[in-house]
Design an enzyme around this catalytic site. Structure first.
Site, short mmCIF file in Angstrom:
data_model
loop_
_atom_site.label_atom_id
_atom_site.label_comp_id
_atom_site.label_asym_id
_atom_site.label_seq_id
_atom_site.Cartn_x
_atom_site.Cartn_y
_atom_site.Cartn_z
N MET A 165 -8.29 14.31 -18.46
CA MET A 165 -8.15 13.97 -19.87
C MET A 165 -7.84 15.21 -20.70
O MET A 165 -6.99 15.18 -21.59
CB MET A 165 -9.46 13.34 -20.39
CG MET A 165 -9.78 11.99 -19.80
SD MET A 165 -8.82 10.67 -20.55
CE MET A 165 -7.41 10.61 -19.56
N THR A 249 -14.27 20.00 -21.56
CA THR A 249 -14.69 20.10 -20.17
C THR A 249 -15.42 18.79 -19.86
O THR A 249 -15.75 18.03 -20.77
CB THR A 249 -15.66 21.28 -19.96
OG1 THR A 249 -16.81 21.05 -20.80
CG2 THR A 249 -15.02 22.62 -20.32
N CYS A 394 -0.90 3.43 -27.41
CA CYS A 394 -0.46 3.23 -28.79
C CYS A 394 -1.60 2.57 -29.57
O CYS A 394 -2.02 1.46 -29.23
CB CYS A 394 0.79 2.36 -28.81
SG CYS A 394 1.45 2.11 -30.45
P1 NAD Z 1 -12.09 16.60 -15.41
O1 NAD Z 1 -13.29 16.68 -14.56
O2 NAD Z 1 -10.82 16.08 -14.83
O3 NAD Z 1 -11.77 18.06 -16.02
C1 NAD Z 1 -12.76 18.93 -16.53
C2 NAD Z 1 -12.16 20.34 -16.56
O4 NAD Z 1 -13.07 21.24 -17.18
C3 NAD Z 1 -11.89 20.86 -15.15
O5 NAD Z 1 -10.53 21.24 -15.05
C4 NAD Z 1 -12.85 22.03 -15.01
O6 NAD Z 1 -12.35 23.07 -14.20
C5 NAD Z 1 -13.00 22.48 -16.45
N1 NAD Z 1 -14.25 23.23 -16.69
C6 NAD Z 1 -15.49 22.91 -16.25
N2 NAD Z 1 -16.38 23.81 -16.69
C7 NAD Z 1 -15.70 24.71 -17.43
C8 NAD Z 1 -16.11 25.85 -18.16
N3 NAD Z 1 -17.38 26.25 -18.22
N4 NAD Z 1 -15.15 26.56 -18.82
C9 NAD Z 1 -13.85 26.17 -18.78
N5 NAD Z 1 -13.43 25.09 -18.08
C10 NAD Z 1 -14.34 24.35 -17.44
O7 NAD Z 1 -12.53 15.77 -16.72
P2 NAD Z 1 -11.55 15.03 -17.78
O8 NAD Z 1 -11.02 13.78 -17.20
O9 NAD Z 1 -10.58 16.02 -18.34
O10 NAD Z 1 -12.62 14.61 -18.92
C11 NAD Z 1 -13.19 15.60 -19.75
C12 NAD Z 1 -14.28 14.98 -20.62
O11 NAD Z 1 -13.71 14.14 -21.60
C13 NAD Z 1 -15.26 14.11 -19.83
O12 NAD Z 1 -16.58 14.37 -20.25
C14 NAD Z 1 -14.83 12.73 -20.19
O13 NAD Z 1 -15.85 11.77 -20.04
C15 NAD Z 1 -14.44 12.94 -21.65
N6 NAD Z 1 -13.55 11.92 -22.22
C16 NAD Z 1 -13.35 11.91 -23.57
C17 NAD Z 1 -12.50 10.98 -24.13
C18 NAD Z 1 -12.24 10.92 -25.60
O14 NAD Z 1 -11.75 9.91 -26.09
N7 NAD Z 1 -12.51 11.96 -26.33
C19 NAD Z 1 -11.82 10.05 -23.33
C20 NAD Z 1 -12.01 10.11 -21.97
C21 NAD Z 1 -12.86 11.05 -21.43
#
Ligand code: NAD
Length: 543
Positions: A165, A249, A394
């Site tokens: 994401m 993250t 969308c």
């Molecule tokens: P993912 O596990 O695919 O990616 C997480 C990334 O963070 C990885 O690439 C990892 O290497 C990096 N990371 C971890 N610790 C770190 C640190 N200390 N410093 C720098 N980088 C670090 O997860 P994702 O699919 O990208 O999801 C990210 C978050 O967003 C999740 O918590 C998910 O539930 C949330 N999310 C939010 C929304 C929204 O609408 N805002 C929608 C879907 C998901």
């Protein structure tokens, strides 16, 4: 793993074939398909490979008047139902309240009894980084409107995470006209974003990253291979204050989602398997460091918000008492949209043809819903490359979704598309989610933790005949915090699909509007009255 394209059916009808292609698609574009992991650290598409094979075999045999039941990614049975009933119903990650802790959830997963299905992984609705792209873009637009005189143009955004994401962030910052640094601990993720053309450059050195931002043009986004907790702390220490600060993250998952400052990326890969509890504790301490730095940057004038990854909960657990003085993005910026049932709607061209996606883009612009829709589609057409089956996210609202989907069904019926289209949405939607620290944070009437709403939504969607209905709850760090509902409906060109699409899409977003109206939001109450939503007596008054 690639999703089937073209018009060859492997199932007994398009509704079943569509769901099979959606399942294949989330693995085609997922982060670690070999482990069935799609996104959000460990959000999986099926419990294990045996379950996957049995789901595929069941979908291939399923008749139109049967329903397949899936429990946390494992198929358990097929029951006779009716052609008007869902083809698949599923529940994923649900544990009764007292037991809904991250530790117990992990234990159940380790024993092979359940899985974390994310929000859109376990029910096969993930469409890659685009799924969150428009959300991040709309959010940054709202931040620009509210804090920077109408636009984010030229502003410095600091964020982190380039995973499933999070990788939407550089493009969203660029589309909103901002500049930024995205901190990511995994060099391979930075390389991927650079190759996709979403990052301007990658470095491991903070000073170099700051220098390349300098007076760089709008849209310049630098990938910084480093730990977010270290970088945010360093910036706060030096008094370098970005305009906007957030983080994506996978902080919700203290074992697999957030690398503690004590480890390199490689050390973290091993440690999280060998010593999950130790890693979780260290990760929470690091998140506390990061959030303390965010609070300092906020006090120095940065606009700081959490973007839905439970970072504040983790930091609070590790002792940051004022973590919640950081805003949650949904409450602060997106709630007015949810009050009108506007949220992250999406469609997938099951033929695999880009020409189908182009036709749908053309149609949604032609239907002139709102200027924001037109400008988003124009941007997406130019800047969003296809990932897997061609798809579009969308933000359409109540009434808009059903009008559009029924019109698309007409195009399928008339042979103007190469194949059927699946309609779905993120669970983070007006009717789909209870999460008192994300979607339903700070509800006006204090109802933010009541999870009746997404359960009612799923029941209503089943009664309305959606093709797939799912009830999810949180795993890992979301355990005990989230309850949500997912839905997929297939436009196969039939009259029955037209009825189903109208009924389901109006019910889903309509219940969302009523949820906010019930909580006392006047925008939702006014919209509900104008759209005739509510009890028959309310609707009578409106007529
Ligand atoms: P993912 O596990 O695919 O990616 C997480 C990334 O963070 C990885 O690439 C990892 O290497 C990096 N990371 C971890 N610790 C770190 C640190 N200390 N410093 C720098 N980088 C670090 O997860 P994702 O699919 O990208 O999801 C990210 C978050 O967003 C999740 O918590 C998910 O539930 C949330 N999310 C939010 C929304 C929204 O609408 N805002 C929608 C879907 C998901």
């Amino acid at each position: 793993m690639t999703a089937q394209r073209g018009d060859r059916l492997r199932c007994r009808g398009w509704r079943q074939e569509a769901l099979l292609r959606m399942l294949e698609n989330v693995l085609e574009i997922g982060e670690r398909p070999e482990d069935l992991v799609v996104y959000a650290a460990r959000g999986k598409a099926a419990r294990d490979w045996e379950s996957y094979s049995r789901i595929v075999a069941s979908l291939r045999q399923l008749a139109e008047d049967e329903t397949l039941v899936v429990q946390s990614g494992k198929p358990v049975g097929v029951f006779p139902s009716s052609p008007d009933a869902p083809i698949v119903v599923m529940a994923c990650g649900n544990v009764v309240g007292h037991y809904a802790t991250a530790e117990y959830f992990d234990e159940l997963c380790d024993r092979g009894l359940m899985m974390w299905g994310g929000l859109t992984a376990g029910d096969w609705q993930y469409i890659g980084f685009q799924g969150v792209l428009q959300g991040v873009y709309e959010l940054l637009q709202a931040v620009g409107r509210e804090h920077f005189g109408g636009s984010l143009a030229g502003r410095f955004v600091l964020t982190s995470g380039l995973g499933g994401m999070g990788s939407a962030q550089p493009l969203a910052i660029g589309l909103a006209g901002g500049r930024g640094i995205v901190v990511e601990v995994d060099a391979a993720k930075c390389k991927r974003a650079l190759e996709r053309g979403h990052l301007s450059s990658v470095t491991g050195d903070l000073d170099e990253a700051l220098a390349s931002l300098g007076d760089a043009k709008a849209g310049t986004v630098v990938g910084l291979v480093a730990n977010a907790a270290v970088v945010y702390g360093e910036l706060a220490e030096r008094g370098i204050v970005p305009d906007v600060v957030t983080d994506l993250t996978a902080a919700h998952d203290a074992v697999f989602g957030y690398c503690p400052v004590d480890y390199s990326f490689e050390e973290w890969q091993t440690a999280r398997r060998m010593d999950p509890l130790g890693v979780a504790e260290r990760a929470r301490v690091s998140m506390a460091l990061e959030v303390r730095a965010m609070l300092r940057l906020k006090a120095s004038g940065a606009v700081v918000f959490e973007d839905g990854n439970n970072l504040r909960v983790q930091a609070e657990t590790a002792g940051v008492r004022d973590a919640f003085s950081i805003d949650g993005f949904a409450k602060r910026y997106l709630r007015p949209l949810f009050c009108r049932g506007i949220g992250p709607f999406r469609w997938v061209a099951l033929s695999g043809e880009l020409s189908d996606l182009a036709e749908l883009d053309r149609l949604v612009i032609e239907m002139s819903f709102r200027p924001e829709v037109e400008s988003w589609i124009s941007l997406a057409r130019q800047h969003v490359a296809a990932q897997g089956l061609p798809a579009r996210s969308c933000w359409l609202g109540h009434g808009e979704r059903s009008r559009f989907a029924v019109a698309v069904n007409g195009l399928v019926r008339d042979g103007r598309l190469a194949g059927p289209v699946a309609f779905t949405r993120d669970h983070f939607d007006s009717g789909g989610m209870t999460h008192p620290h994300i979607g339903t944070e700070g509800m006006a009437d204090g109802s933010g933790a009541i999870s009746d709403w997404p359960i009612l939504d799923a029941l209503l969607l089943s009664a309305s005949g959606a093709d797939l209905v799912a009830v999810h709850a949180g795993g890992a760090g979301y355990a005990g915090y989230v309850q949500s509902a997912g839905v997929t409906i297939v436009a196969d060109g039939s009259e029955a699909a037209s009825v189903r699409l109208r009924r389901c899409l109006d019910a889903d977003s309509g219940l969302g509007v009523l949820r906010y109206a019930d909580a006392g939001y006047s925008q939702a109450q006014l919209y509900a009255a104008s759209a005739g939503l509510g009890l028959p007596s309310d609707q009578e008054e409106t007529r």
